[in-house]
Structure formats: structure tokens, C-alpha cells
Design a protein around this motif. Structure first.
Motif, PDB file in Angstrom:
ATOM      1  N   GLY A 112       0.793  -1.224   0.000  1.00  0.00           N
ATOM      2  CA  GLY A 112       0.000   0.000   0.000  1.00  0.00           C
ATOM      3  C   GLY A 112       0.828   1.279   0.000  1.00  0.00           C
ATOM      4  O   GLY A 112       1.908   1.325  -0.592  1.00  0.00           O
ATOM      5  N   HIS A 113       0.306   2.275   0.710  1.00  0.00           N
ATOM      6  CA  HIS A 113       0.962   3.584   0.653  1.00  0.00           C
ATOM      7  C   HIS A 113       2.317   3.593   1.328  1.00  0.00           C
ATOM      8  O   HIS A 113       3.185   4.393   0.969  1.00  0.00           O
ATOM      9  N   ALA A 114       2.508   2.681   2.285  1.00  0.00           N
ATOM     10  CA  ALA A 114       3.812   2.610   2.935  1.00  0.00           C
ATOM     11  C   ALA A 114       4.894   2.265   1.900  1.00  0.00           C
ATOM     12  O   ALA A 114       5.980   2.853   1.894  1.00  0.00           O
ATOM     13  N   ASN A 120       9.318   6.203  -3.056  1.00  0.00           N
ATOM     14  CA  ASN A 120       9.441   7.617  -3.425  1.00  0.00           C
ATOM     15  C   ASN A 120      10.674   8.228  -2.752  1.00  0.00           C
ATOM     16  O   ASN A 120      11.435   8.964  -3.380  1.00  0.00           O
ATOM     17  N   ALA A 121      10.868   7.881  -1.469  1.00  0.00           N
ATOM     18  CA  ALA A 121      12.032   8.418  -0.754  1.00  0.00           C
ATOM     19  C   ALA A 121      13.328   7.896  -1.389  1.00  0.00           C
ATOM     20  O   ALA A 121      14.280   8.651  -1.598  1.00  0.00           O
ATOM     21  N   ALA A 323       7.068  -2.406   6.591  1.00  0.00           N
ATOM     22  CA  ALA A 323       6.986  -2.508   5.131  1.00  0.00           C
ATOM     23  C   ALA A 323       7.946  -1.522   4.471  1.00  0.00           C
ATOM     24  O   ALA A 323       8.613  -1.846   3.484  1.00  0.00           O
ATOM     25  N   GLU A 324       8.039  -0.324   5.039  1.00  0.00           N
ATOM     26  CA  GLU A 324       8.963   0.664   4.477  1.00  0.00           C
ATOM     27  C   GLU A 324      10.395   0.164   4.566  1.00  0.00           C
ATOM     28  O   GLU A 324      11.187   0.356   3.637  1.00  0.00           O
ATOM     29  N   GLY A 325      10.694  -0.491   5.689  1.00  0.00           N
ATOM     30  CA  GLY A 325      12.032  -1.062   5.857  1.00  0.00           C
ATOM     31  C   GLY A 325      12.329  -2.103   4.790  1.00  0.00           C
ATOM     32  O   GLY A 325      13.425  -2.132   4.208  1.00  0.00           O
ATOM     33  N   VAL A 326      11.348  -2.948   4.507  1.00  0.00           N
ATOM     34  CA  VAL A 326      11.537  -4.008   3.500  1.00  0.00           C
ATOM     35  C   VAL A 326      11.779  -3.395   2.120  1.00  0.00           C
ATOM     36  O   VAL A 326      12.733  -3.752   1.417  1.00  0.00           O
ATOM     37  N   VAL A 327      10.939  -2.444   1.739  1.00  0.00           N
ATOM     38  CA  VAL A 327      11.054  -1.841   0.403  1.00  0.00           C
ATOM     39  C   VAL A 327      12.385  -1.099   0.263  1.00  0.00           C
ATOM     40  O   VAL A 327      13.082  -1.221  -0.744  1.00  0.00           O
TER      41      VAL A 327
END
Ligand code: MG
Length: 403
Positions: A112-114, A120-121, A323-327
Motif C-alpha cells: 500500500g501507501h507505505a 518515493n524516498a 513494510a517501508e524497511g523491507v522496500v
């Protein structure tokens, strides 16, 4: 006896997207003997790889948290259902609106947005990452299915609908398709409708999913007028109703209210403006598919509530952090070693690095990571990094599955 093919625009209102007035495809193709152009667009989307992956992509809840939550696929189907109902009623092009709705989330990352925020970052130095632009990239370039062209070669109007938002900088790079963001024009009515149907769908199904997950309670939701009124009305009519049916009755009542309001006010706006064709719709200063003021506010209040109470719920944020960490670590790993990606993606990263330097390599990595499903991303992370945060999965995918 063979059925005669009637004009594809038979029965459409003058302001609908008429196939005969379409701006066409990027690559010229012969017409099909019995399928219209927007039907073909929809069919190409349904048969795309990106569409099949939507079933394993998170909408709000990680899809393996439970079998009944919406995924991006079921969300897209609900959006299409709502939009087709309204399109039919307003004399708009149902095939086109369905194609736009089914494609609108194709560019979403896993989680999702995470996932989108993290990517994006990561892409900040190279123009960022935006899921809307990515959906267009998927249908214009990334799907590899046809002998004669890259992507799905969809009609202009379908692509116009997929590109819901766009920064001025990106708009300038997109030529004709980006023009409306620079000249403040509108897209066709089918695109306007798909956009609102998306909102109606997620506002309502997120109430259902949020209750199911126990992240929201009926008492909390009673602070939102549109919910409370439905809640009271259903209980009054059926005091012995089961909890599950109660929630469904409330949600369907809320959907019916906003959809009916949308039909009524769009009809009135169209009757007043009477645009002569889709070009007149595009030149109109305001969108003509719209809610009335009262319902717009009721709907907005529900959206505000969900933002505060669901999307920023500590359990959702916790999942988002992981999730952000994974991506981020997937992106970093493939940037450092593009050959850790499947052969095609690695080759593309090397090619683009040659012509565009790091920006090219980063874009190839972003395309690969964005295309992953939730479970594929977790499996890839496990393989690359070893320890994977507990977003929970037992899934181990063979590498070939994502090529
Ligand atoms: Mg959506």
C-alpha cells in the motif's frame, strides 16, 4: 444469421467518450471485427501480468492477515462496479470507465501507501516515484505482451483516466497526455467518474475492513453522521439483525446514498452545461461529475475519520514501518547489485545505466520493486537480507515466478 454490429457509440450521451472521436492509440492498429476499442483496452488490462498481481497487493491490510480483506484486485472490481452503474445511468461509456477502473491501481507498490512512500524516498534523487505515473508506465511500457509494440497500447482516453494526478514537471514530459495539468483542463467524464468511484469504494470498504479487523468500533464510527444515521435506520427496521449483516447493510446504505447523490448532481450539472462532446467536457472549467455540497461534506467527514482512526492506527503504522524497511532495503540491495534481480531486469538496469547513469539504474530497480506483490517482496527480502521483519509470511516463491 450473423448479428449486425451496431455503431460502438450507439446509445451514448453526446458528452460521453465516443469511440469515433477517440484520440487513438500510440501505435496504430487495425480495428477488431466485433470488439470496440475500449472493450479491447479492458480485455488487455484483464490479461496483463500487473492485473493478476493486484490480488496479492495490500490495499490497507496486508493481504495474508486475513482472507476477507480487500486487496487491490477486489478494490479495483468494486470501483469498476460503482463506476459502471453511474456510467450506465448517465449515458457514459461503460467499457471505457471499466477499463480505467481496472487499471487505476496497476502501478501500486507492495504494501500500500507505505511501499509507495518508501520507494518515493529512495527515488528522490532521480525524480521520485509516484504510483499514478507508474500505472501509466505499466500500460505504456512495462507490460511485455505484444509483438508490435511495448506495453498494452491502450487508447488515449483510457490513459487519460489512469493519469489521475501529475506534477507540472512530469506533465511537461508527457506531451499531449500531460497538457491538462498545465492548462487546467478536465479529463473526459469517464475519467472524472472513475476518480470518484475510487473514493466511494475505499471510504466504504475500509469501514467494513476496519470493523472486521477490530481497528474500528461501531461506537467510534457513530461519531460520523453518515454512518450513525444508517446505523440507526437499519437497527430500527431490523432490531434482531446479526452483526455481520448490520455492517453490510450500513455500508451498502452509505454507498447507495453517495452514488445516488452523484448521479443526481452530475445529471443536473450536465443538463446545465450541455457540453457538445468530449472536447467540450475537457474545456469546461470544472469537473461535471460531482457530488452535491451536503453529501460531499458527509463523505469528506467519513474520509477524515478514516484517516485519523484507521490509516494512522498504531497497528497499521507499525505494519507500515516494517513494510517501508523491507522496500528500502530491497531497493538498496538491487542498486548495489543489479544482478541480484532476475536476468531481464538486471539487463535493463545495465542498459539504462549506460545511457542515463545512476538515474537509469535506479528507475529499473524501482520498476522491479514496484511490480512485486507483498509476499514476493517478503520472500525476496528474506533471500537477500536474511532476517525479515514480522509482516508474517510463510510464502517462499521461486525466482522465476516474478520474471
Ligand atoms: Mg484505488
Amino acid at each position: 444469421m450473423k448479428a449486425q454490429r451496431v455503431s460502438p457509440d450507439e446509445g451514448l450521451a453526446p458528452w460521453a467518450a465516443w469511440e469515433t472521436l477517440s484520440r487513438g492509440r500510440l501505435h496504430r492498429e487495425e480495428s477488431h471485427p466485433y470488439r470496440g476499442e475500449y472493450q479491447r483496452d479492458r480485455d488487455r488490462i484483464v490479461h496483463s501480468t500487473a492485473f493478476r498481481r493486484l490480488v496479492y497487493k495490500t490495499q490497507v491490510f496486508v493481504n495474508h492477515e486475513g482472507d476477507h480483506y480487500r486487496t487491490r484486485l477486489t478494490h479495483s472490481l468494486e470501483v469498476a462496479q460503482i463506476a459502471r452503474t453511474v456510467a450506465h445511468r448517465l449515458g457514459l461509456n461503460e467499457h471505457l470507465v471499466e477499463a480505467i477502473c481496472l487499471a487505476h491501481d496497476l502501478g501500486h507498490t507492495p504494501f500500500g501507501h507505505a511501499g509507495q512512500d518508501a520507494l518515493n524516498a529512495c527515488m528522490k534523487p532521480w525524480g521520485g516515484f509516484e504510483h499514478n505515473l507508474q500505472s501509466l508506465r505499466v500500460v505504456d511500457e512495462l507490460e511485455d505482451k505484444y509483438a508490435g509494440f511495448p506495453g498494452l497500447n491502450l487508447s488515449y482516453e483510457t490513459r487519460e483516466g489512469i493519469l489521475k494526478h501529475c506534477s507540472k514537471r512530469h506533465a511537461r514530459e508527457l506531451g499531449e497526455l500531460g497538457e491538462r495539468f498545465l492548462k487546467r483542463r478536465q479529463p473526459g467524464l469517464e475519467a472524472q467518474l472513475a476518480n470518484l468511484a475510487d473514493e466511494i469504494a475505499y471510504n466504504n470498504h475500509d469501514v467494513d475492513d476496519g470493523l472486521r479487523a477490530g481497528l474500528l468500533t461501531q461506537e467510534e464510527l457513530d461519531s460520523v453522521e453518515i454512518f450513525r444515521e444508517r446505523h440507526e435506520a437499519v437497527l430500527e427496521a431490523s432490531p434482531d439483525i446479526s452483526r455481520r449483516a448490520l455492517i453490510h447493510e450500513i455500508v451498502r446504505g452509505m454507498i447507495d446514498e453517495v452514488v445516488s447523490d452523484l448521479v443526481e448532481h452530475s445529471e443536473a450539472a450536465l443538463e446545465k452545461a450541455r457540453p457538445s462532446d468530449i472536447e467540450a467536457v475537457r474545456r469546461h472549467p470544472r469537473p461535471l461529475i460531482r457530488f452535491g455540497r451536503v453529501t460531499a461534506n458527509r463523505h469528506k467527514n467519513l474520509k477524515r475519520f478514516l484517516y485519523k482512526s484507521l490509516y494512522r492506527h498504531e497497528r497499521v503504522l507499525e505494519m507500515s514501518d516494517r513494510a517501508e524497511g523491507v522496500v528500502t532495503s530491497l531497493f538498496d540491495s538491487y542498486m548495489n547489485d543489479p544482478h541480484a534481480m532476475p536476468r531481464d531486469h538486471a539487463a535493463r538496469a545495465m542498459d539504462w545505466a549506460e545511457t542515463q547513469g545512476d538515474a537509469g539504474r535506479a528507475r529499473a530497480v524501482a520498476d522491479y520493486v514496484a511490480g512485486m506483490t507483498d509476499r514476493y517482496a517478503l520472500a525476496a527480502h528474506e533471500r537477500l537480507v536474511g532476517a525479515t521483519p514480522d509482516i508474517d509470511t510463510q510464502v517462499q516463491l521461486p525466482r522465476a515466478q516474478h520474471d
